[in-house]
Design an enzyme around this catalytic site. Sequence first.
Site, PDB file in Angstrom:
ATOM      1  N   ASN A  15     -46.529  17.742 -33.517  1.00  9.49           N
ATOM      2  CA  ASN A  15     -46.828  16.311 -33.596  1.00  9.49           C
ATOM      3  C   ASN A  15     -48.230  16.122 -33.018  1.00  9.49           C
ATOM      4  OD1 ASN A  15     -46.983  13.565 -33.413  1.00  9.49           O
ATOM      5  ND2 ASN A  15     -45.090  13.293 -32.236  1.00  9.49           N
ATOM      6  N   ARG A  99     -45.147  16.418 -38.131  1.00  9.05           N
ATOM      7  CA  ARG A  99     -44.956  14.981 -38.255  1.00  9.05           C
ATOM      8  C   ARG A  99     -46.231  14.411 -38.859  1.00  9.05           C
ATOM      9  NH1 ARG A  99     -45.904  10.307 -33.973  1.00  9.05           N
ATOM     10  NH2 ARG A  99     -45.104   8.612 -35.247  1.00  9.05           N
ATOM     11  N   HIS A 216     -35.094   0.786 -33.113  1.00 13.64           N
ATOM     12  CA  HIS A 216     -35.891   1.778 -32.379  1.00 13.64           C
ATOM     13  C   HIS A 216     -36.793   0.992 -31.431  1.00 13.64           C
ATOM     14  CE1 HIS A 216     -38.345   5.601 -32.072  1.00 13.64           C
ATOM     15  NE2 HIS A 216     -39.175   4.690 -31.578  1.00 13.64           N
ATOM     16  N   GLY A 220     -43.719   1.464 -29.132  1.00 13.05           N
ATOM     17  CA  GLY A 220     -43.732   0.847 -30.463  1.00 13.05           C
ATOM     18  C   GLY A 220     -42.280   0.594 -30.825  1.00 13.05           C
ATOM     19  N   ILE A 340     -36.543   2.142 -24.589  1.00 15.15           N
ATOM     20  CA  ILE A 340     -35.890   0.899 -24.150  1.00 15.15           C
ATOM     21  C   ILE A 340     -34.444   0.864 -24.662  1.00 15.15           C
ATOM     22  CG2 ILE A 340     -35.957  -1.626 -24.319  1.00 15.15           C
ATOM     23  CD1 ILE A 340     -39.049  -1.366 -24.722  1.00 15.15           C
ATOM     24  N   GLU A 342     -32.419   3.216 -25.416  1.00 19.65           N
ATOM     25  CA  GLU A 342     -31.510   4.201 -24.819  1.00 19.65           C
ATOM     26  C   GLU A 342     -31.225   3.912 -23.345  1.00 19.65           C
ATOM     27  OE1 GLU A 342     -33.337   8.066 -25.545  1.00 19.65           O
ATOM     28  OE2 GLU A 342     -33.607   7.531 -27.648  1.00 19.65           O
ATOM     29  N   GLU A 393     -36.297  13.097 -33.272  1.00 18.77           N
ATOM     30  CA  GLU A 393     -37.112  13.247 -34.475  1.00 18.77           C
ATOM     31  C   GLU A 393     -37.443  14.715 -34.767  1.00 18.77           C
ATOM     32  OE1 GLU A 393     -39.112  10.064 -32.457  1.00 18.77           O
ATOM     33  OE2 GLU A 393     -39.923   9.392 -34.370  1.00 18.77           O
TER      34      GLU A 393
HETATM   35  P1  ADP Z   1     -42.892   5.803 -27.257  1.00 21.82           P
HETATM   36  O1  ADP Z   1     -42.844   4.716 -28.283  1.00 21.82           O
HETATM   37  O2  ADP Z   1     -44.230   5.968 -26.609  1.00 21.82           O
HETATM   38  O3  ADP Z   1     -42.249   7.103 -27.696  1.00 21.82           O
HETATM   39  P2  ADP Z   1     -40.554   5.550 -25.575  1.00 21.82           P
HETATM   40  O4  ADP Z   1     -39.570   5.615 -26.673  1.00 21.82           O
HETATM   41  O5  ADP Z   1     -40.583   6.683 -24.602  1.00 21.82           O
HETATM   42  O6  ADP Z   1     -42.001   5.246 -26.071  1.00 21.82           O
HETATM   43  O7  ADP Z   1     -40.261   4.194 -24.757  1.00 21.82           O
HETATM   44  C1  ADP Z   1     -41.066   3.802 -23.695  1.00 21.82           C
HETATM   45  C2  ADP Z   1     -40.555   2.473 -23.177  1.00 21.82           C
HETATM   46  O8  ADP Z   1     -39.215   2.625 -22.713  1.00 21.82           O
HETATM   47  C3  ADP Z   1     -41.378   1.940 -22.009  1.00 21.82           C
HETATM   48  O9  ADP Z   1     -41.604   0.560 -22.181  1.00 21.82           O
HETATM   49  C4  ADP Z   1     -40.459   2.164 -20.833  1.00 21.82           C
HETATM   50  O10 ADP Z   1     -40.663   1.263 -19.794  1.00 21.82           O
HETATM   51  C5  ADP Z   1     -39.113   1.932 -21.480  1.00 21.82           C
HETATM   52  N1  ADP Z   1     -38.017   2.436 -20.632  1.00 21.82           N
HETATM   53  C6  ADP Z   1     -37.685   3.691 -20.357  1.00 21.82           C
HETATM   54  N2  ADP Z   1     -36.652   3.725 -19.471  1.00 21.82           N
HETATM   55  C7  ADP Z   1     -36.352   2.433 -19.173  1.00 21.82           C
HETATM   56  C8  ADP Z   1     -35.393   1.776 -18.337  1.00 21.82           C
HETATM   57  N3  ADP Z   1     -34.538   2.475 -17.613  1.00 21.82           N
HETATM   58  N4  ADP Z   1     -35.398   0.444 -18.294  1.00 21.82           N
HETATM   59  C9  ADP Z   1     -36.278  -0.285 -19.020  1.00 21.82           C
HETATM   60  N5  ADP Z   1     -37.182   0.266 -19.838  1.00 21.82           N
HETATM   61  C10 ADP Z   1     -37.228   1.601 -19.923  1.00 21.82           C
END
Ligand code: ADP
Length: 411
Positions: A15, A99, A216, A220, A340, A342, A393
């Site tokens: 990626n 990717r 998702h 983003g 977020i 998960e 992914e």
């Molecule tokens: P990307 O799109 O960069 O792959 P991710 O899927 O890793 O991002 O998501 C990042 C987001 O998930 C961030 O806004 C982070 O704050 C949020 N996040 C991760 N764990 C938690 C949590 N326990 N509570 C709230 N938000 C979370």
Amino acid sequence: MKKNKIVRMKILVLNCGSSSVKYQIIDGGKLNLLVRGSVSEIGSEDALFWQQRDNGSEVKFKSSILDHEQAVQQILDSLLFKKTGILKDISEIFAIGHRVVHGGEYFSKPTLITDEVIEKITECSQLAPLHNPPQIKGIEACKRLIKGIPQVAVFDTAFHQTMPDYAFHYGIPYKFYEKYRIRRYGFHGTSHYYVANRVAKLMDRPLEKIKVITCHLGNGSSVAAVKNGKCIDTSMGFTPLEGLIMGTRSGDIDCSAVLYLMKHEKISAAQMDNILNKESGLKGISGNSNDMQKIVEAAKNGDERNQNALDMFCYRVKKYIGAYAAALNGVDAIVFTAGIGENAASVRASICEGLDYIGVKFNHLANKQTIGTEAVITKNDSKTKIWVIPTNEEIVIAKQTLDVVYHINGM
Ligand code: ADP
């Protein structure tokens, strides 16, 4: 080559971003993760290399890595390291899955990379100027460094190519679609595909007979409506700017407000692009951060603007769920995934408040207890189920890479 020999072989998943390359080695049999890692800050004398094996052992060091070719070379070298590496010989890599963010209208499925395919991906760079060029660099580097190994492109946009024309067209003069291919493409396709397939399996329902809304929610964020395994609509559009409120992206906004701002603030198209993509969303509204964890924390401590950002984020997701329930004519399952989706139980709870009209009976306790694992967060008698499913992914890229290569070899 016999299939049983192939399954002992390994798939390299790459990626490539503008200044980083993330990678995984996945075993071709059970599709287990064997190694993952990254090279970040490419272009610097102090680029950071990180690798983690399936047994937890880690390697980290800084080194001068000036371009993507050097990054790929470093990854290949480290896979062969005597103590910490995973390969004895580079020929154990059976295929490479890349990717690729934008496949335009050319690609609706994973595709074996040829010179002609590279040309088309290059053409699509106009639609994704930040993403496609480094991915092409990664492909070219592999071509030079590990000659003869099949490479497959797996596109973020491909899963959404099944959208009907009334969902992907914008209400602007048709000639702009004809001339510039301006339309909704959608992104995060590999993730939406994975969780839609996974939820059908978990619910023991045929994918061809299930209506799913996949959310998702990460830095983003996007939502997709998936009917019988096919995407029929999604919230991101011509670019990943449209739809939900994101970490730094505005999501949906009246185009006239953008024109008004450009006129009254005397700002250029490039400046406006930067504001909408990098200075808006949670960051712009809260004045605090693009990070949802920090927003939730500040809102808990009574900060009004952070609470406002949180409310706006959740409301926008809820609106899309309603819209897609209508588009699908009912929904069997809603899935939350990504950072977020998960991990943020309180955000999921806010989004799911008042979804009883589509048959949701939310289980607050199960929701609170679910962080980063697969679980159902509705009550047993809930007509519509809500699931949390961690996305994966890389597994999809590895699996689709294998499928393409098996097929081409007539297996
Ligand atoms: P990307 O799109 O960069 O792959 P991710 O899927 O890793 O991002 O998501 C990042 C987001 O998930 C961030 O806004 C982070 O704050 C949020 N996040 C991760 N764990 C938690 C949590 N326990 N509570 C709230 N938000 C979370």
